[in-house]
Write a protein that holds these residues in place. Structure first.
Motif, PDB file in Angstrom:
ATOM      1  N   GLY A   1      43.892  19.694  31.438  1.00 37.59           N
ATOM      2  CA  GLY A   1      44.723  20.481  32.349  1.00 37.59           C
ATOM      3  C   GLY A   1      43.915  21.248  33.380  1.00 37.59           C
ATOM      4  N   ILE A   2      42.804  20.678  33.809  1.00 37.49           N
ATOM      5  CA  ILE A   2      41.924  21.353  34.775  1.00 37.49           C
ATOM      6  C   ILE A   2      42.460  21.142  36.181  1.00 37.49           C
ATOM      7  CG2 ILE A   2      39.585  21.421  35.715  1.00 37.49           C
ATOM      8  CD1 ILE A   2      38.602  20.394  32.982  1.00 37.49           C
ATOM      9  N   GLU A   3      42.496  22.208  36.962  1.00 43.70           N
ATOM     10  CA  GLU A   3      42.904  22.109  38.360  1.00 43.70           C
ATOM     11  C   GLU A   3      41.663  22.004  39.236  1.00 43.70           C
ATOM     12  OE1 GLU A   3      45.537  25.148  39.671  1.00 43.70           O
ATOM     13  OE2 GLU A   3      47.051  24.764  38.124  1.00 43.70           O
ATOM     14  N   VAL A   4      41.623  20.988  40.067  1.00 41.66           N
ATOM     15  CA  VAL A   4      40.521  20.824  41.023  1.00 41.66           C
ATOM     16  C   VAL A   4      41.107  20.648  42.412  1.00 41.66           C
ATOM     17  CG1 VAL A   4      38.956  19.787  39.319  1.00 41.66           C
ATOM     18  CG2 VAL A   4      40.445  18.310  40.686  1.00 41.66           C
ATOM     19  N   ASP A   5      40.317  20.981  43.425  1.00 38.97           N
ATOM     20  CA  ASP A   5      40.763  20.747  44.797  1.00 38.97           C
ATOM     21  C   ASP A   5      40.943  19.248  45.015  1.00 38.97           C
ATOM     22  OD1 ASP A   5      40.692  23.435  45.386  1.00 38.97           O
ATOM     23  OD2 ASP A   5      38.614  23.379  46.098  1.00 38.97           O
ATOM     24  N   LEU A   6      41.930  18.903  45.837  1.00 44.00           N
ATOM     25  CA  LEU A   6      42.303  17.497  46.000  1.00 44.00           C
ATOM     26  C   LEU A   6      42.687  17.229  47.447  1.00 44.00           C
ATOM     27  CD1 LEU A   6      43.178  14.799  44.395  1.00 44.00           C
ATOM     28  CD2 LEU A   6      45.483  15.750  44.561  1.00 44.00           C
ATOM     29  N   ASP A   7      42.126  16.165  48.026  1.00 41.74           N
ATOM     30  CA  ASP A   7      42.557  15.673  49.336  1.00 41.74           C
ATOM     31  C   ASP A   7      43.295  14.356  49.134  1.00 41.74           C
ATOM     32  OD1 ASP A   7      41.442  17.758  50.799  1.00 41.74           O
ATOM     33  OD2 ASP A   7      39.500  16.750  51.006  1.00 41.74           O
ATOM     34  N   THR A   8      44.418  14.188  49.837  1.00 44.22           N
ATOM     35  CA  THR A   8      45.205  12.962  49.754  1.00 44.22           C
ATOM     36  C   THR A   8      45.300  12.325  51.133  1.00 44.22           C
ATOM     37  OG1 THR A   8      46.504  13.717  47.867  1.00 44.22           O
ATOM     38  CG2 THR A   8      47.489  12.005  49.243  1.00 44.22           C
TER      39      THR A   8
ATOM     40  N   GLU B   1      30.311  17.310  48.775  1.00 41.64           N
ATOM     41  CA  GLU B   1      30.514  17.604  47.370  1.00 41.64           C
ATOM     42  C   GLU B   1      30.773  16.286  46.636  1.00 41.64           C
ATOM     43  OE1 GLU B   1      33.556  17.239  49.824  1.00 41.64           O
ATOM     44  OE2 GLU B   1      33.025  19.368  49.668  1.00 41.64           O
ATOM     45  N   HIS B   2      30.709  16.325  45.328  1.00 46.45           N
ATOM     46  CA  HIS B   2      31.038  15.136  44.532  1.00 46.45           C
ATOM     47  C   HIS B   2      32.540  14.894  44.589  1.00 46.45           C
ATOM     48  CE1 HIS B   2      27.017  15.759  42.975  1.00 46.45           C
ATOM     49  NE2 HIS B   2      27.365  16.912  42.435  1.00 46.45           N
ATOM     50  N   ARG B   3      32.951  13.628  44.729  1.00 49.00           N
ATOM     51  CA  ARG B   3      34.372  13.303  44.817  1.00 49.00           C
ATOM     52  C   ARG B   3      34.689  12.041  44.012  1.00 49.00           C
ATOM     53  NH1 ARG B   3      37.544  14.933  50.058  1.00 49.00           N
ATOM     54  NH2 ARG B   3      36.451  16.821  50.683  1.00 49.00           N
TER      55      ARG B   3
ATOM     56  N   PRO C   1      39.889  13.867  44.412  1.00 48.64           N
ATOM     57  CA  PRO C   1      39.604  15.124  43.721  1.00 48.64           C
ATOM     58  C   PRO C   1      38.135  15.532  43.931  1.00 48.64           C
ATOM     59  CG  PRO C   1      40.654  13.520  42.260  1.00 48.64           C
ATOM     60  CD  PRO C   1      40.242  12.781  43.483  1.00 48.64           C
ATOM     61  N   ILE C   2      37.919  16.809  44.162  1.00 50.63           N
ATOM     62  CA  ILE C   2      36.566  17.338  44.346  1.00 50.63           C
ATOM     63  C   ILE C   2      36.040  17.796  42.993  1.00 50.63           C
ATOM     64  CG2 ILE C   2      35.192  19.134  45.465  1.00 50.63           C
ATOM     65  CD1 ILE C   2      37.245  19.021  47.783  1.00 50.63           C
ATOM     66  N   ILE C   3      34.891  17.255  42.609  1.00 43.03           N
ATOM     67  CA  ILE C   3      34.350  17.475  41.273  1.00 43.03           C
ATOM     68  C   ILE C   3      33.280  18.563  41.311  1.00 43.03           C
ATOM     69  CG2 ILE C   3      33.272  16.382  39.279  1.00 43.03           C
ATOM     70  CD1 ILE C   3      36.101  15.328  40.113  1.00 43.03           C
ATOM     71  N   PRO C   4      33.484  19.659  40.583  1.00 44.73           N
ATOM     72  CA  PRO C   4      32.468  20.719  40.559  1.00 44.73           C
ATOM     73  C   PRO C   4      31.133  20.211  39.996  1.00 44.73           C
ATOM     74  CG  PRO C   4      34.544  21.482  39.620  1.00 44.73           C
ATOM     75  CD  PRO C   4      34.669  19.994  39.781  1.00 44.73           C
ATOM     76  N   GLU C   5      30.063  20.847  40.399  1.00 46.08           N
ATOM     77  CA  GLU C   5      28.722  20.415  39.993  1.00 46.08           C
ATOM     78  C   GLU C   5      28.580  20.382  38.474  1.00 46.08           C
ATOM     79  OE1 GLU C   5      24.820  19.105  40.272  1.00 46.08           O
ATOM     80  OE2 GLU C   5      26.328  19.243  41.850  1.00 46.08           O
ATOM     81  N   GLU C   6      29.099  21.403  37.795  1.00 44.79           N
ATOM     82  CA  GLU C   6      28.946  21.468  36.338  1.00 44.79           C
ATOM     83  C   GLU C   6      29.650  20.275  35.680  1.00 44.79           C
ATOM     84  OE1 GLU C   6      30.006  24.509  32.619  1.00 44.79           O
ATOM     85  OE2 GLU C   6      30.263  25.145  34.707  1.00 44.79           O
ATOM     86  N   MET C   7      30.838  19.925  36.158  1.00 44.24           N
ATOM     87  CA  MET C   7      31.552  18.797  35.579  1.00 44.24           C
ATOM     88  C   MET C   7      30.819  17.488  35.896  1.00 44.24           C
ATOM     89  SD  MET C   7      35.502  17.534  36.214  1.00 44.24           S
ATOM     90  CE  MET C   7      36.156  19.186  35.894  1.00 44.24           C
ATOM     91  N   TYR C   8      30.300  17.377  37.117  1.00 40.31           N
ATOM     92  CA  TYR C   8      29.545  16.168  37.483  1.00 40.31           C
ATOM     93  C   TYR C   8      28.365  15.960  36.522  1.00 40.31           C
ATOM     94  CZ  TYR C   8      26.428  13.125  40.150  1.00 40.31           C
ATOM     95  OH  TYR C   8      25.588  12.119  40.533  1.00 40.31           O
TER      96      TYR C   8
END
Length: 469
Positions: free
Chosen positions: A385-392, A408-410, A459-466
Motif C-alpha cells: 500500500g505504498i504511495e509513490v509519485d506517478l506520471d501517466t 530519478e528511477h522510474r 511510478p517514481i521509485i525512491p532511492e531506498e526502494m531501488y
C-alpha cells in the motif's frame, strides 16, 4: 533576407537566460523526433533536443556536479554541440528536401545569432562545476606537472576503463560494440574538429611547431576516414555528423564539447593544450582495447586507432615539453597551472564518461532482469500500500519520445496498447499490455507507440526502494 536583430528582442528577456536558450532550441531542425527519425544518416542538421522540456529546466545557473548525468546535462550538451557545429561545414551525403530545409534552419543567420547568445549561457551551466572538481598542483614547477602526467599515463596503460571491461563481459557483444562505436562517433570527430579550429591563426614565432602538430593531428583524422567508414560499416552504421544523434550519451557529447569550448576561446589556449594532451594519452592507452572489443562484437579488426598516431610513453616527455615550454615563456609560471587545469578537466570528463557508458551498457544488456525487477517492485508497492509519485501518458499511433534520461528511477508500466522501447540501433524491445521495465536514473532511452493509442504509467521509485531490489 538579412536578419533584423530587433525581431529577436521580444523573445529574449535579459533577466532570464532561459529565454535565450529556449529561442535557440526552438529551431525547426531541433524539434522533437518523429517515428521515422530514430536515425538520421542522410541529414546532418536534424538534431532533436526535446525543446518542451526546457519549460522546467533551468539553464540560468551553474549545474552542480551531482546532476552531471541528468536531463539538463544531456539536453545542454546537445544544444551546445549545435552551437559549435554551426561554425563547421556539414554536407548531406544524399541531397533531399528534408536536409535542405533543416540545413537552411541550421546555418541561417537567426540560428547563428541565437547560438552566439546561448553558447555562453550553456557553457556556464555545463562547465562551472569543474571549478569545484579541480585539484590544483602544489607547485608551478613543470617537473611536478610532468610527474602527474606520467603517473596518469602509466595508470591508464595498466588498467582499462570500466566501460571497456563491461562491454567485453556483456551477453550481446554486437549490441555493446555497436553502442560503444556510436559513442566514439559522438566525440572523436568533434575532438579533431576542435583541433582543426585551434590550429587556425598565426602564432609560429611565439609557439614554434604547435600549429604543425595540430594540423598533423587533423590531417591524420582526415586521412583515416576510409578506416573509420569501414569500421562503422561493420556495425551496419554510416558516417556523418549526427547520424545517430539520439543515441549519443550526454557525456560523449560533453567530451567533445569541452575541447570545442577550450579551442574556441582563444584566451584558454594553455588549457586547450592540456586537454588535448589528455585526449592523446587516453586514445593511446585505450586504442588497442577499443579495437579488441569492437573486433569481438563486430568481427572486424580495425587499425583506425593506430592511424591516429597514438602518443607512446617514450614520446610523452618530448610532446609535453614542446607544448609547455613556449607557454611558460609567454605566461610565466601560470602556464603550468593553466595547462594542468585543462588536462584535469578533460580527465574528469573522461572518468564521468567511463562511468556513464559502463552503466548504460550493463543496463541495456540486462533488460530482462530489469523487467523482472519492475514486476517485483510493482508487487511490493501494491502489497504494501505504498504511495509513490506517478506520471501517466496517453499517446497516439507513431507518437515518439525523443531519447532522454530521467532524474530519478522510474518504472514504465503499459496499461493498454503497444509500444517499442529502444536504447540502441541494433534492436527495439516490444511492450504490450501489462509489460513493465525498470529504468534507473540517467539511462538513455526512447519509445514509439505502435497501436492506435497507448496508455502507460511511470511510478517514481525512491532511492531506498531501488536499492532494496
Amino acid at each position: 533576407m538579412p536578419l533584423d536583430l530587433a525581431d529577436l528582442l521580444p523573445e529574449l528577456d535579459p533577466s532570464d537566460p532561459n529565454s535565450t536558450v529556449k529561442a535557440f532550441a526552438a529551431n525547426s531542425a531541433f524539434r522533437a523526433a518523429e517515428w521515422e527519425e530514430l536515425t538520421t544518416e542522410e541529414n546532418p542538421y536534424r538534431r532533436p533536443v526535446r525543446p518542451d522540456d526546457l519549460d522546467w529546466l533551468d539553464y540560468g545557473k551553474p549545474m552542480p556536479a551531482a546532476k552531471s548525468l541528468k536531463l539538463s546535462a544531456l539536453l545542454g550538451h546537445r544544444m551546445l554541440r549545435n552551437v559549435y557545429d554551426t561554425g563547421l561545414l556539414y554536407l548531406p551525403p544524399v541531397p533531399g528536401p528534408a536536409a535542405v530545409d533543416d540545413g537552411a534552419a541550421f546555418y541561417g543567420a537567426r540560428n547563428r545569432v541565437l547560438g552566439a547568445l546561448a553558447g555562453p549561457i550553456l557553457e556556464r551551466h555545463l562547465f562551472t562545476l569543474l571549478d569545484g572538481e579541480y585539484k590544483p598542483l602544489d607547485s608551478a614547477d613543470p617537473e611536478v606537472l610532468r610527474r602527474e602526467i606520467r603517473d596518469y599515463h602509466e595508470s591508464r596503460v595498466a588498467q582499462p576503463g570500466r566501460a571497456l571491461a563491461v562491454a567485453g563481459a556483456t551477453k550481446d557483444r554486437k549490441a555493446s560494440a555497436t553502442f560503444l562505436l556510436l559513442q566514439l562517433s559522438a566525440f572523436l570527430p568533434a575532438a579533431r574538429a576542435a583541433v582543426g579550429r585551434a590550429a587556425l591563426g598565426e602564432y609560429d614565432e611565439a609557439h614554434p611547431g604547435a600549429r604543425v602538430q595540430l594540423l598533423d593531428q587533423y590531417r591524420n583524422w582526415a586521412d583515416a576516414q576510409g578506416r573509420y567508414r569501414t569500421l562503422l560499416e561493420a556495425a551496419g552504421l554510416r558516417p556523418g555528423a549526427a547520424a545517430y544523434w539520439q543515441l549519443y550519451l550526454g557525456t560523449s557529447l560533453g567530451r567533445g564539447n569541452l575541447l570545442h569550448h577550450l579551442s574556441g576561446d582563444r584566451e584558454k589556449y594553455p588549457e586547450f593544450l592540456g586537454a588535448l594532451l589528455h585526449q592523446q594519452i587516453d586514445e593511446a592507452a585505450d586504442g588497442a582495447r577499443f579495437a579488441a572489443v569492437l573486433e569481438d562484437g563486430l568481427g572486424l579488426r580495425t587499425d583506425l586507432f593506430d592511424a591516429l598516431d597514438p602518443l607512446s610513453a617514450d614520446r610523452l616527455d618530448a610532446r609535453l615539453d614542446s607544448l609547455l615550454t613556449p607557454l611558460t615563456a609567454l605566461h610565466g609560471p601560470e602556464a603550468v597551472h593553466r595547462f594542468h587545469r585543462g588536462f584535469s578537466d578533460a580527465r574528469w570528463f573522461a572518468a564521468l564518461w567511463d562511468t556513464d557508458l559502463a552503466d548504460q551498457l550493463a543496463w541495456a544488456d540486462s533488460i530482462e532482469l530489469h523487467r523482472e525487477k519492475a514486476e517485483r517492485i510493482s508487487r511490493h508497492i501494491d502489497d504494501s500500500g505504498i504511495e509513490v509519485d506517478l506520471d501517466t501518458f496517453v499517446e497516439s499511433h507513431e507518437e515518439t519520445s525523443t531519447t532522454h534520461v530521467h532524474n530519478e528511477h522510474r518504472l514504465v508500466m503499459v496499461e493498454r496498447g503497444q509500444m517499442h522501447f529502444w536504447n540502441n540501433v541494433t534492436h527495439k524491445i516490444a511492450f504490450g499490455e501489462g509489460d513493465k521495465v525498470l529504468i534507473p536514473v540517467s539511462r538513455l532511452h526512447g519509445s514509439t507507440v505502435l497501436s492506435g493509442e497507448c496508455t502507460y504509467h511511470q511510478p517514481i521509485i525512491p532511492e531506498e526502494m531501488y536499492r532494496q531490489f
